[in-house]
Design a protein around this motif. Structure first.
Motif, short mmCIF file in Angstrom:
data_model
loop_
_atom_site.label_atom_id
_atom_site.label_comp_id
_atom_site.label_asym_id
_atom_site.label_seq_id
_atom_site.Cartn_x
_atom_site.Cartn_y
_atom_site.Cartn_z
N ALA A 6 36.67 50.66 33.06
CA ALA A 6 36.47 51.62 34.14
C ALA A 6 35.08 51.47 34.76
O ALA A 6 34.94 51.46 36.00
CB ALA A 6 36.67 53.05 33.63
N LEU A 7 34.07 51.32 33.92
CA LEU A 7 32.71 51.18 34.45
C LEU A 7 32.49 49.83 35.11
O LEU A 7 31.81 49.75 36.14
CB LEU A 7 31.69 51.42 33.33
CG LEU A 7 31.60 52.89 32.91
CD1 LEU A 7 30.94 53.02 31.54
CD2 LEU A 7 30.85 53.71 33.96
N ASP A 20 34.78 48.12 36.65
CA ASP A 20 35.47 48.25 37.94
C ASP A 20 34.60 49.00 38.93
O ASP A 20 34.50 48.63 40.10
CB ASP A 20 36.80 48.98 37.78
CG ASP A 20 37.99 48.04 37.74
OD1 ASP A 20 37.87 46.88 38.16
OD2 ASP A 20 39.06 48.49 37.29
N CYS A 21 33.97 50.09 38.47
CA CYS A 21 33.07 50.86 39.32
C CYS A 21 31.93 49.97 39.82
O CYS A 21 31.59 50.00 41.01
CB CYS A 21 32.53 52.05 38.52
SG CYS A 21 31.40 53.12 39.41
N TYR A 22 31.36 49.18 38.93
CA TYR A 22 30.26 48.27 39.28
C TYR A 22 30.73 47.19 40.26
O TYR A 22 30.11 46.96 41.30
CB TYR A 22 29.72 47.64 38.00
CG TYR A 22 28.56 46.69 38.16
CD1 TYR A 22 27.69 46.76 39.24
CD2 TYR A 22 28.32 45.72 37.20
CE1 TYR A 22 26.62 45.89 39.36
CE2 TYR A 22 27.25 44.84 37.32
CZ TYR A 22 26.40 44.93 38.40
OH TYR A 22 25.35 44.07 38.51
N ALA A 35 33.22 47.18 42.29
CA ALA A 35 33.62 47.74 43.58
C ALA A 35 32.42 48.20 44.41
O ALA A 35 32.54 48.35 45.63
CB ALA A 35 34.59 48.90 43.37
N ASP A 36 31.28 48.40 43.77
CA ASP A 36 30.06 48.80 44.47
C ASP A 36 29.55 47.62 45.31
O ASP A 36 29.71 46.46 44.91
CB ASP A 36 29.00 49.19 43.42
CG ASP A 36 27.76 49.78 44.04
OD1 ASP A 36 27.71 51.02 44.15
OD2 ASP A 36 26.84 49.02 44.41
N PRO A 87 37.08 45.46 43.12
CA PRO A 87 37.31 45.70 41.69
C PRO A 87 37.57 44.39 40.94
O PRO A 87 37.83 43.35 41.54
CB PRO A 87 38.53 46.62 41.66
CG PRO A 87 39.14 46.52 43.01
CD PRO A 87 38.09 46.05 43.97
N ILE A 136 25.35 49.60 34.90
CA ILE A 136 26.00 50.50 35.84
C ILE A 136 25.86 51.94 35.34
O ILE A 136 26.01 52.20 34.17
CB ILE A 136 27.50 50.15 36.05
CG1 ILE A 136 28.19 51.10 37.03
CG2 ILE A 136 28.26 50.12 34.74
CD1 ILE A 136 27.71 51.05 38.43
N ARG A 168 27.44 55.60 36.85
CA ARG A 168 28.30 56.16 37.90
C ARG A 168 27.42 56.80 38.99
O ARG A 168 26.44 57.47 38.69
CB ARG A 168 29.24 57.22 37.34
CG ARG A 168 30.33 56.66 36.48
CD ARG A 168 31.30 57.76 36.07
NE ARG A 168 32.34 57.24 35.22
CZ ARG A 168 33.46 56.66 35.65
NH1 ARG A 168 33.68 56.56 36.95
NH2 ARG A 168 34.36 56.20 34.81
N GLU A 187 27.47 59.35 40.89
CA GLU A 187 27.21 60.79 40.83
C GLU A 187 26.36 61.20 39.63
O GLU A 187 25.92 62.34 39.53
CB GLU A 187 28.53 61.57 40.84
CG GLU A 187 29.37 61.42 39.60
CD GLU A 187 30.25 60.18 39.54
OE1 GLU A 187 31.07 60.10 38.61
OE2 GLU A 187 30.13 59.28 40.41
#
Length: 187
Positions: free
Chosen positions: A44-45, A47-49, A51-52, A59, A114, A116, A118
């Motif tokens: 999940a993290l 993917d977050c990284y 996609a940034d 992703p 990474i 998140r 927020e």
């Protein structure tokens, strides 16, 4: 053993301690590549990284997602630090052990960082870097290394605040540049 201890962000920032207290709303700990929950957090993290914009803007590929945790587990000296707020994974650092021929000692290269979006600005990155540094010290590493995009000013400030500097042998020769050349694998 340091790997089994949880990392309290307040203690790390104030005293570089690896003890957890109940005062913290979040904590850091090493990931277990055999744990489904930890692998889900890693994916999940990552993917977050990925996609940034600073991670490429897309992703992870499905094939990478399928292999990542097993591939990390197979790498000698690989480690992942995860930061959690309750059950939610909010940060990650992946690091791989290398070797300094100039020092004849191991080093630890921080490959991914990474937090998140927020959850940024709360000291999560610093706590994870402190955990990595503590583990590197325990492994007898002579230094930590990392790469960061020139345009990623927030990350650069964070790393510089933690003590990272541009690598130079001599000022007149300038700073080292990170370069790559993809290698095509024959099917």
């Amino acid at each position: 053993m340091a790997l089994a201890r949880l990392i309290n962000p307040r203690a790390v920032m104030a005293a570089k301690s690896l003890r957890r207290t109940t005062m913290s709303q979040w904590y850091c700990r090493p990931a277990d590549y055999q744990s489904r929950q930890d692998c889900a957090a890693i994916l999940a993290l990552m993917d977050c990284y990925a996609a940034d914009p600073m991670g490429g803007g897309e992703p992870l590929a499905a094939s990478v997602r399928q292999r990542l945790c097993a591939a990390l587990a197979a790498q000698p000296g690989a480690l992942t630090i995860l930061a959690f707020e309750g059950e939610l994974a909010i940060g990650l650092v992946n690091a791989l052990q290398g070797f300094s021929t100039f020092k004849a000692q191991p080093l630890l290269n921080i490959h991914d960082v990474i937090v998140r979006p927020e959850r940024r600005g709360r000291g999560v990155c610093v706590a994870m870097l402190a955990a990595v540094e503590e583990l590197a010290r325990g492994r007898g590493c002579c230094k930590l290394t990392l790469e960061v995009l020139e345009g990623n000013t927030a990350a650069r400030r964070s790393y510089q605040g933690f003590g990272f500097v541009d690598y130079q042998l001599r000022a007149e020769y300038g700073s080292a540049r990170f370069m790559e050349k993809p290698v095509e694998i024959n099917p």
